[in-house]
Design a protein around this motif. Structure first.
Motif, short mmCIF file in Angstrom:
data_model
loop_
_atom_site.label_atom_id
_atom_site.label_comp_id
_atom_site.label_asym_id
_atom_site.label_seq_id
_atom_site.Cartn_x
_atom_site.Cartn_y
_atom_site.Cartn_z
N TYR A 27 0.84 -1.20 0.00
CA TYR A 27 0.00 0.00 0.00
C TYR A 27 0.87 1.25 0.00
N THR A 28 0.44 2.24 -0.79
CA THR A 28 1.10 3.54 -0.78
C THR A 28 0.03 4.62 -0.81
N TYR A 29 0.38 5.83 -0.47
CA TYR A 29 -0.58 6.91 -0.42
C TYR A 29 -0.73 7.62 -1.75
N SER A 30 0.34 7.71 -2.51
CA SER A 30 0.31 8.38 -3.81
C SER A 30 0.82 7.41 -4.87
N LYS A 31 0.12 7.37 -5.98
CA LYS A 31 0.62 6.65 -7.15
C LYS A 31 0.57 7.62 -8.32
N ALA A 32 1.56 7.54 -9.16
CA ALA A 32 1.65 8.51 -10.25
C ALA A 32 2.21 7.88 -11.50
N TRP A 33 1.97 8.55 -12.61
CA TRP A 33 2.59 8.22 -13.89
C TRP A 33 3.54 9.34 -14.27
N PHE A 34 4.71 8.94 -14.71
CA PHE A 34 5.72 9.85 -15.25
C PHE A 34 6.07 9.39 -16.65
N GLN A 36 9.30 9.88 -19.85
CA GLN A 36 10.60 10.43 -20.21
C GLN A 36 10.87 10.13 -21.67
N ALA A 37 11.03 11.20 -22.43
CA ALA A 37 11.37 11.08 -23.84
C ALA A 37 12.89 11.13 -23.98
N PRO A 38 13.45 10.59 -25.05
CA PRO A 38 14.90 10.61 -25.24
C PRO A 38 15.45 12.03 -25.18
N GLY A 39 16.47 12.23 -24.37
CA GLY A 39 17.12 13.53 -24.26
C GLY A 39 16.39 14.53 -23.40
N LYS A 40 15.30 14.10 -22.78
CA LYS A 40 14.52 15.01 -21.94
C LYS A 40 14.47 14.50 -20.50
N GLU A 41 14.13 15.40 -19.59
CA GLU A 41 14.00 15.02 -18.20
C GLU A 41 12.68 14.26 -17.98
N ARG A 42 12.67 13.45 -16.94
CA ARG A 42 11.44 12.75 -16.58
C ARG A 42 10.43 13.78 -16.08
N GLU A 43 9.19 13.67 -16.57
CA GLU A 43 8.17 14.64 -16.18
C GLU A 43 6.94 13.92 -15.64
N GLY A 44 6.31 14.54 -14.65
CA GLY A 44 5.09 13.98 -14.09
C GLY A 44 3.93 14.16 -15.03
N SER A 104 1.71 15.46 -5.89
CA SER A 104 3.06 15.81 -6.34
C SER A 104 3.34 15.18 -7.69
N LEU A 105 3.87 15.98 -8.60
CA LEU A 105 4.32 15.48 -9.90
C LEU A 105 5.83 15.65 -10.02
N SER A 106 6.49 15.67 -8.86
CA SER A 106 7.95 15.78 -8.85
C SER A 106 8.55 14.39 -8.64
N ALA A 107 9.42 13.99 -9.53
CA ALA A 107 10.01 12.65 -9.47
C ALA A 107 10.79 12.45 -8.16
N HIS A 108 11.31 13.55 -7.60
CA HIS A 108 12.11 13.43 -6.37
C HIS A 108 11.29 12.95 -5.19
N ASP A 109 9.98 13.09 -5.25
CA ASP A 109 9.12 12.71 -4.13
C ASP A 109 8.75 11.23 -4.13
N TYR A 110 9.15 10.49 -5.15
CA TYR A 110 8.72 9.10 -5.28
C TYR A 110 9.91 8.16 -5.10
N SER A 111 9.71 7.13 -4.28
CA SER A 111 10.80 6.23 -3.95
C SER A 111 10.69 4.86 -4.63
N SER A 112 9.51 4.54 -5.15
CA SER A 112 9.33 3.25 -5.81
C SER A 112 8.98 3.50 -7.27
N TRP A 113 9.63 2.75 -8.15
CA TRP A 113 9.46 2.95 -9.59
C TRP A 113 9.37 1.62 -10.31
N GLY A 114 8.54 1.61 -11.35
CA GLY A 114 8.51 0.46 -12.25
C GLY A 114 9.61 0.61 -13.30
N ARG A 115 9.70 -0.38 -14.19
CA ARG A 115 10.74 -0.35 -15.22
C ARG A 115 10.30 0.39 -16.47
N GLY A 116 9.04 0.68 -16.59
CA GLY A 116 8.56 1.48 -17.70
C GLY A 116 7.94 0.67 -18.83
#
Length: 123
Positions: A27-34, A36-44, A104-116
């Motif tokens: 269980y987590t409190y926030s789930k989000a989608w981010f 990332q396109a080639p050459g660009k930063e990851r965005e929420g 939050s749509l800031s990647a820094h706030d998220y500690s668990s990530w899928g592989r994409g």
């Protein structure tokens, strides 16, 4: 940490639709989608509060994408309609152990990530 596994990516033409899924363990409190396109930063892209369903979206996807969840299946979704070539990216599911006011749509706030999962939109 929560384990996250995305699925549902693919290739579509502009104007088409895709639905992404993210199966979560724990269980987590926030789930989000981010994304990332080639050459660009990851965005929420979108975030949802697990406990109450509150959502927040990035401006480029408002009105086209919908984030939702099935808590019984512990699965997160992203329905993407009217896709555009600029939506092409690797899409990631992320989870955090808290909810921020407004989400939050800031990647820094998220500690668990899928592989994409890759989404490619052709014109």
């Amino acid at each position: 940490q929560v384990q996250l596994v995305e699925s549902g990516g693919g290739s579509v033409q502009a104007g088409g639709s895709l639905r992404l899924s993210c199966a979560a363990s724990g269980y987590t409190y926030s789930k989000a989608w981010f994304r990332q396109a080639p050459g660009k930063e990851r965005e929420g892209v979108a975030v949802i509060y697990t406990g109450g369903g509150r959502t927040s979206y990035a401006d480029p996807v408002k009105g086209r994408f919908t984030i939702s969840q099935d808590n019984a299946k512990n699965t997160l979704y992203l329905q993407m309609n009217n896709l555009r070539p600029e939506d092409t990216a690797m899409y990631y599911c992320a989870a955090a152990a808290r909810w921020w006011d407004g989400g939050s749509l800031s990647a820094h706030d998220y500690s668990s990530w899928g592989r994409g999962t890759q989404v490619t939109v052709s014109s």
